[in-house]
Write a protein that holds these residues in place. Structure first.
Motif, mmCIF file in Angstrom:
data_model
loop_
_atom_site.group_PDB
_atom_site.id
_atom_site.type_symbol
_atom_site.label_atom_id
_atom_site.label_comp_id
_atom_site.label_asym_id
_atom_site.label_seq_id
_atom_site.Cartn_x
_atom_site.Cartn_y
_atom_site.Cartn_z
ATOM 1 N N GLN B 41 0.825 -1.210 0.000
ATOM 2 C CA GLN B 41 0.000 0.000 0.000
ATOM 3 C C GLN B 41 0.861 1.262 0.000
ATOM 4 O OE1 GLN B 41 -2.424 -0.957 3.409
ATOM 5 N NE2 GLN B 41 -4.158 -1.604 2.132
ATOM 6 N N GLU B 42 2.006 1.183 0.642
ATOM 7 C CA GLU B 42 2.930 2.334 0.651
ATOM 8 C C GLU B 42 3.770 2.398 -0.617
ATOM 9 O OE1 GLU B 42 5.452 3.404 3.813
ATOM 10 O OE2 GLU B 42 3.917 3.174 5.353
ATOM 11 N N LYS B 43 3.618 1.389 -1.455
ATOM 12 C CA LYS B 43 4.405 1.248 -2.691
ATOM 13 C C LYS B 43 5.913 1.341 -2.372
ATOM 14 C CE LYS B 43 0.899 2.888 -5.905
ATOM 15 N NZ LYS B 43 0.400 1.551 -6.174
ATOM 16 N N LYS B 44 6.286 0.645 -1.335
ATOM 17 C CA LYS B 44 7.681 0.680 -0.893
ATOM 18 C C LYS B 44 8.418 -0.560 -1.401
ATOM 19 C CE LYS B 44 10.275 0.983 3.433
ATOM 20 N NZ LYS B 44 11.256 1.967 3.026
ATOM 21 N N LYS B 45 9.625 -0.354 -1.908
ATOM 22 C CA LYS B 45 10.426 -1.501 -2.377
ATOM 23 C C LYS B 45 10.992 -2.225 -1.175
ATOM 24 C CE LYS B 45 11.556 -0.357 -7.032
ATOM 25 N NZ LYS B 45 12.448 -0.546 -8.133
ATOM 26 N N ILE B 46 10.726 -3.510 -1.088
ATOM 27 C CA ILE B 46 11.222 -4.272 0.059
ATOM 28 C C ILE B 46 11.847 -5.590 -0.388
ATOM 29 C CG2 ILE B 46 9.748 -3.373 1.925
ATOM 30 C CD1 ILE B 46 7.942 -5.865 1.359
ATOM 31 N N CYS B 47 12.733 -6.068 0.470
ATOM 32 C CA CYS B 47 13.326 -7.396 0.249
ATOM 33 C C CYS B 47 12.795 -8.316 1.349
ATOM 34 C CB CYS B 47 14.848 -7.285 0.306
ATOM 35 S SG CYS B 47 15.655 -8.893 0.237
ATOM 36 N N ILE B 48 12.300 -9.463 0.944
ATOM 37 C CA ILE B 48 11.822 -10.436 1.930
ATOM 38 C C ILE B 48 12.949 -11.454 2.144
ATOM 39 C CG2 ILE B 48 9.986 -12.075 2.532
ATOM 40 C CD1 ILE B 48 8.854 -9.333 1.937
ATOM 41 N N ASP B 49 13.482 -11.482 3.353
ATOM 42 C CA ASP B 49 14.561 -12.426 3.681
ATOM 43 C C ASP B 49 13.935 -13.687 4.278
ATOM 44 O OD1 ASP B 49 16.730 -13.826 4.598
ATOM 45 O OD2 ASP B 49 17.781 -12.063 5.368
ATOM 46 N N LEU B 50 14.086 -14.784 3.555
ATOM 47 C CA LEU B 50 13.417 -16.030 3.958
ATOM 48 C C LEU B 50 14.292 -16.931 4.841
ATOM 49 C CD1 LEU B 50 12.237 -16.552 0.336
ATOM 50 C CD2 LEU B 50 10.616 -16.257 2.187
ATOM 51 N N ASP B 51 15.556 -16.580 4.991
ATOM 52 C CA ASP B 51 16.481 -17.455 5.735
ATOM 53 C C ASP B 51 16.211 -17.437 7.242
ATOM 54 O OD1 ASP B 51 17.733 -18.320 3.487
ATOM 55 O OD2 ASP B 51 19.376 -16.865 3.595
ATOM 56 N N GLY B 52 16.599 -18.523 7.896
ATOM 57 C CA GLY B 52 16.534 -18.591 9.355
ATOM 58 C C GLY B 52 15.291 -19.258 9.903
ATOM 59 N N VAL B 53 14.310 -19.478 9.033
ATOM 60 C CA VAL B 53 13.060 -20.113 9.479
ATOM 61 C C VAL B 53 13.252 -21.622 9.530
ATOM 62 C CG1 VAL B 53 10.711 -20.616 8.694
ATOM 63 C CG2 VAL B 53 11.520 -18.268 8.751
ATOM 64 N N ARG B 54 12.599 -22.281 10.506
ATOM 65 C CA ARG B 54 12.744 -23.731 10.652
ATOM 66 C C ARG B 54 11.781 -24.463 9.724
ATOM 67 N NH1 ARG B 54 17.079 -25.127 12.341
ATOM 68 N NH2 ARG B 54 16.501 -26.713 13.841
ATOM 69 N N GLY B 55 11.876 -24.193 8.448
ATOM 70 C CA GLY B 55 11.074 -24.886 7.445
ATOM 71 C C GLY B 55 9.777 -24.156 7.119
ATOM 72 N N TYR B 56 9.528 -24.032 5.800
ATOM 73 C CA TYR B 56 8.291 -23.402 5.340
ATOM 74 C C TYR B 56 7.322 -24.461 4.839
ATOM 75 C CZ TYR B 56 10.447 -18.762 5.311
ATOM 76 O OH TYR B 56 11.048 -17.592 5.676
ATOM 77 N N GLY B 57 6.061 -24.244 5.117
ATOM 78 C CA GLY B 57 5.025 -25.055 4.490
ATOM 79 C C GLY B 57 4.522 -24.298 3.278
ATOM 80 N N SER B 58 4.191 -25.025 2.227
ATOM 81 C CA SER B 58 3.695 -24.359 1.020
ATOM 82 C C SER B 58 2.390 -23.625 1.283
ATOM 83 C CB SER B 58 3.509 -25.386 -0.100
ATOM 84 O OG SER B 58 4.746 -25.931 -0.465
ATOM 85 N N SER B 59 1.577 -24.137 2.222
ATOM 86 C CA SER B 59 0.298 -23.482 2.517
ATOM 87 C C SER B 59 0.543 -22.064 3.052
ATOM 88 C CB SER B 59 -0.513 -24.301 3.523
ATOM 89 O OG SER B 59 0.250 -24.565 4.679
ATOM 90 N N PHE B 60 1.567 -21.905 3.884
ATOM 91 C CA PHE B 60 1.928 -20.573 4.400
ATOM 92 C C PHE B 60 2.351 -19.662 3.239
ATOM 93 C CE2 PHE B 60 5.261 -17.606 5.554
ATOM 94 C CZ PHE B 60 4.706 -16.892 6.602
ATOM 95 N N LEU B 61 3.252 -20.170 2.398
ATOM 96 C CA LEU B 61 3.795 -19.357 1.301
ATOM 97 C C LEU B 61 2.699 -18.967 0.315
ATOM 98 C CD1 LEU B 61 7.082 -21.395 0.585
ATOM 99 C CD2 LEU B 61 6.905 -19.217 1.811
ATOM 100 N N GLU B 62 1.836 -19.922 0.014
ATOM 101 C CA GLU B 62 0.784 -19.658 -0.977
ATOM 102 C C GLU B 62 -0.170 -18.595 -0.461
ATOM 103 O OE1 GLU B 62 -2.205 -19.524 -3.795
ATOM 104 O OE2 GLU B 62 -2.609 -19.961 -1.699
ATOM 105 N N GLU B 63 -0.566 -18.707 0.799
ATOM 106 C CA GLU B 63 -1.526 -17.756 1.343
ATOM 107 C C GLU B 63 -0.897 -16.372 1.492
ATOM 108 O OE1 GLU B 63 -4.719 -18.410 1.628
ATOM 109 O OE2 GLU B 63 -5.012 -16.301 2.123
ATOM 110 N N ALA B 64 0.354 -16.328 1.955
ATOM 111 C CA ALA B 64 1.006 -15.032 2.171
ATOM 112 C C ALA B 64 1.241 -14.304 0.851
ATOM 113 C CB ALA B 64 2.333 -15.233 2.906
ATOM 114 N N PHE B 65 1.806 -14.984 -0.134
ATOM 115 C CA PHE B 65 2.234 -14.302 -1.361
ATOM 116 C C PHE B 65 1.196 -14.431 -2.487
ATOM 117 C CE2 PHE B 65 6.048 -15.208 1.092
ATOM 118 C CZ PHE B 65 6.636 -13.951 1.137
ATOM 119 N N GLY B 66 0.679 -15.637 -2.686
ATOM 120 C CA GLY B 66 -0.392 -15.793 -3.682
ATOM 121 C C GLY B 66 -1.619 -14.994 -3.239
#
Lengths: 163, 102
Positions: B41-66
């Motif tokens: 909404q702020e039209k701000k350029k951001i970098c999403i750093d995915l490292d350090g998490v103890r494993g991602y589920g696709s359901s989380f990724l799909e809902e967050a980004f899709g």
């Protein structure tokens, strides 16, 4: 026809030639031994990776065909992450397609019916379970292909590929 | 204020899980609502750093980004504003796929 002088000259080089043959022979044998050891080491790592992948498959089937188990879900996600990292440091050149196959592997297990309050106990013949098996098969085939390309390509084909 | 880099492991959770709020305290829906939507909404350029998490589920990724596409942002806008950083290239491919095919 050789003169006595030229024969004397050739015989002077004989020990050098002998030593050269010995040194080249040693280098060839040493190189072959090193290659054999590297191949064995990589084979062991790939077998270990395949065991990990098969372990995740068994865990995933258990997860989807039983009541919701949060700890098992976490274990599966961690194992998938470990496999993805191990594959990247395997030391074989994998095709560009490989990251896509890792993504399909993760997706087949964790996209649906995973970390969900609406967890459903699935039958073993459910499509989701079949998709997991299929994604794992594609992944292991790709790993074996990369291994085969590194060690089982005839030397003349390797030379051709370098060109 | 929205930062230039969002480190999921540090700023959200090392154990993100689930698609909806009803699935757990660190769901994809929550991450999208609290971090991604405000940045878009702020039209701000951001970098999403995915490292350090103890494993991602696709359901989380799909809902967050899709899910960003489903709530009204175009894939072009998302790609122009967001970059992704991960030591595992398959995660970035997965996120891009969910945004493209949401």
């Amino acid at each position: 026809m050789s003169t006595p002088d030229s024969t004397t000259n050739l015989s002077a080089y004989a020990p050098i030639v002998t030593w050269l043959i010995v040194i080249i022979g040693w280098l060839v044998v040493n190189n072959q031994n090193n290659n054999r050891e590297s191949r064995k080491e990589l084979r062991t790592r790939i077998d270990c990776l395949r065991n990990q992948i098969e372990g995740v498959e068994a865990q995933a089937i258990k997860y989807h065909t039983s009541v919701h188990d949060e700890n098992l879900g976490l274990k599966i996600k961690l194992s998938i992450e470990r496999i993805a990292n191990d594959v990247n440091i395997l030391g074989i050149s994998l095709s560009n397609n490989f990251s896509f196959l890792v993504f399909q592997f993760r997706k087949s297990i964790t996209l649906n019916n995973f970390d969900s309050h609406e967890h459903t106990i699935l039958n073993a013949d459910n499509e989701l379970i079949q998709n997991i098996a299929s994604a794992i098969q594609s992944l292991t085939i790709e790993i074996e292909k990369a291994y085969g390309n590194k060690y089982h390509v005839p030397w003349y084909k390797k030379l051709r590929n370098k060109d | 204020m929205i930062k230039d880099t969002i480190k999921i492991a540090e700023e959200f959770s090392r154990y993100p899980a689930g698609r909806f709020d009803t699935d757990g305290p660190y769901s994809g829906e929550k991450f999208r609502r609290e971090f991604l939507v405000p940045a878009m909404q702020e039209k701000k350029k951001i970098c999403i750093d995915l490292d350090g998490v103890r494993g991602y589920g696709s359901s989380f990724l799909e809902e967050a980004f899709g899910g960003l596409v489903r709530v009204g942002f175009s894939a072009e806008d998302i790609f122009s504003l967001m970059t992704f950083h991960s030591s595992d290239p398959s995660l970035v491919i997965e996120i891009r796929d969910y945004i493209e095919h949401a």
